[in-house]
Structures are given as structure tokens and as C-alpha cells.
Write a protein that holds these residues in place. Structure first.
Motif, PDB file in Angstrom:
ATOM      1  N   LEU A   1     -69.935  -3.628  34.464  1.00 27.06           N
ATOM      2  CA  LEU A   1     -69.220  -3.054  33.333  1.00 27.06           C
ATOM      3  C   LEU A   1     -70.082  -1.959  32.729  1.00 27.06           C
ATOM      4  O   LEU A   1     -71.218  -2.207  32.321  1.00 27.06           O
ATOM      5  CB  LEU A   1     -68.905  -4.134  32.302  1.00 27.06           C
ATOM      6  N   ILE A   2     -69.529  -0.767  32.661  1.00 25.77           N
ATOM      7  CA  ILE A   2     -70.309   0.423  32.304  1.00 25.77           C
ATOM      8  C   ILE A   2     -69.656   1.144  31.131  1.00 25.77           C
ATOM      9  O   ILE A   2     -68.441   1.334  31.111  1.00 25.77           O
ATOM     10  CB  ILE A   2     -70.369   1.401  33.503  1.00 25.77           C
ATOM     11  N   ARG A   3     -70.482   1.591  30.198  1.00 20.72           N
ATOM     12  CA  ARG A   3     -69.990   2.439  29.103  1.00 20.72           C
ATOM     13  C   ARG A   3     -69.797   3.852  29.649  1.00 20.72           C
ATOM     14  O   ARG A   3     -70.758   4.491  30.098  1.00 20.72           O
ATOM     15  CB  ARG A   3     -70.995   2.465  27.957  1.00 20.72           C
ATOM     16  N   GLU A   4     -68.579   4.354  29.586  1.00 21.57           N
ATOM     17  CA  GLU A   4     -68.290   5.662  30.160  1.00 21.57           C
ATOM     18  C   GLU A   4     -69.028   6.794  29.458  1.00 21.57           C
ATOM     19  O   GLU A   4     -69.506   7.715  30.109  1.00 21.57           O
ATOM     20  CB  GLU A   4     -66.782   5.923  30.172  1.00 21.57           C
ATOM     21  N   ALA A   5     -69.142   6.746  28.140  1.00 21.69           N
ATOM     22  CA  ALA A   5     -69.823   7.829  27.421  1.00 21.69           C
ATOM     23  C   ALA A   5     -71.286   7.923  27.849  1.00 21.69           C
ATOM     24  O   ALA A   5     -71.819   9.022  28.027  1.00 21.69           O
ATOM     25  CB  ALA A   5     -69.717   7.625  25.911  1.00 21.69           C
ATOM     26  N   SER A   6     -71.933   6.795  28.019  1.00 17.54           N
ATOM     27  CA  SER A   6     -73.332   6.790  28.448  1.00 17.54           C
ATOM     28  C   SER A   6     -73.462   7.309  29.868  1.00 17.54           C
ATOM     29  O   SER A   6     -74.386   8.071  30.174  1.00 17.54           O
ATOM     30  CB  SER A   6     -73.903   5.379  28.366  1.00 17.54           C
TER      31      SER A   6
END
Length: 185
Positions: free
Chosen positions: A136-141
């Protein structure tokens, strides 16, 4: 295996495969900063895993001190085709939770196979992990990291070159070493 052993094996994989081979040039920073969350799901079917995924997506959304989560599910979706089909379910869940564009799910599996490859092609090892997992990845980062990285579109090709140079046997040995680490716990 206990959850602790599963996490130890997975952490070893992140350290020795993902970071040491630089398959993800953004992972080392988050590992060093202890901003990767390792969670073991005890789900043994897709429906239970959906519930765990929903909880973890919400947890990650609510806790910005953690950058990314590896939701490891050693008993669910052990067949790669079933796992691959589940990724569509994960995308629907992101949409239902109104998290599309904020979080995304990347895929890693012990039997990962890219379309158009043979099962034993070494390039598949770039996405092979000790256990099935959802990243699960933060798109903005991710977008910020990619913007500050030279030639990010070349990362997959570079990864394939790396694992091809090492060879399938070496990559299998690296993965097997992860299980040894887990058994030591």
C-alpha cells in the motif's frame, strides 16, 4: 510460521533484495526512517483479506507517520492467478473508499509472473517475495520521489538487467535466505 517470523522473513527480503539490489530506489529511505509498516493478515480466503485490506487502507490513511504498508497474507491467495485477479478487487475497494489517487496497491507474490513471460524467467524475480503481499503506497509521496529521481521510467528495465546479471539461481538463493531469517525468530 508465527506473524513475527513472517515479518522477519519479509523484512529480510526488503533489506537484501529490494534495498540492497536497489530494485526500488525509494525504499531504503523509508526503511531507515522506520516508516514501513509490516502487517500479517491471518486471512485464508479472499473475503477475509478484503476486510483486512480495508482496515489497513483506513489505518494508513489515518496515520501519516507511516509511509507505506506491506500487508502480508501467507495463507490467502497463494495461487498467483487468484492473487492477480484479486488486484481488481483491491482497486474497486480503493474506489469505494474514495482513496483512488491517494493510495495505490502494488503487487508482490512468490510466483509472480509478468504477462508474456515464462514462469521461470528471471525477470519475474523483480516482483517475487517470500509471501503473497499487497504493498500500500501513498501516491503523493511516490509522485514526489519519482519527480526527484533521474530517469524513473528506466527503473523496470534496470531491475531486469540487475536480476538477469545475477541469474535465476542467485535470486532463488536470496529468497530462500529470507525463510532462514524467519525460522531464526
Amino acid at each position: 510460521m508465527t506473524p513475527e517470523a513472517v515479518i522477519a522473513a519479509t523484512r529480510h527480503w526488503v533489506e537484501t533484495v529490494v534495498v540492497d539490489l536497489n530494485l526500488c530506489p525509494f525504499a531504503k529511505r523509508e526503511l531507515v526512517r522506520d516508516r514501513i509498516r509490516f502487517v500479517v493478515s491471518e486471512a485464508d480466503d479472499a473475503d477475509t483479506l478484503v476486510d483486512d485490506l480495508e482496515r489497513e487502507l483506513q489505518w494508513l490513511q489515518d496515520n501519516d507517520a507511516v509511509e507505506t504498508t506491506l500487508l502480508i497474507h501467507p495463507q490467502a491467495l497463494t495461487d498467483f492467478d487468484d492473487y492477480n485477479q484479486f488486484l481488481d478487487v483491491a482497486d474497486v475497494l480503493l474506489s469505494q473508499m474514495r482513496l483512488s489517487g491517494e493510495l495505490q496497491v502494488a503487487s508482490f507474490h512468490p510466483d509472480y509472473q509478468f504477462a508474456g513471460t515464462e514462469a521461470d524467467d528471471v525477470e519475474n524475480t523483480t516482483n517475487r517475495s517470500p509471501y503473497p503481499m499487497l504493498h500500500l503506497i501513498r501516491e503523493a509521496s511516490l509522485e514526489a520521489a519519482v519527480m526527484n529521481y533521474p530517469d524513473p521510467e528506466n527503473i523496470p528495465a534496470r531491475n531486469i538487467e540487475t536480476v538477469e546479471a545475477l541469474g535465476a539461481e542467485h535470486m532463488r538463493a536470496l529468497l530462500q535466505a529470507c525463510f532462514a531469517r524467519g525460522k531464526a525468530i
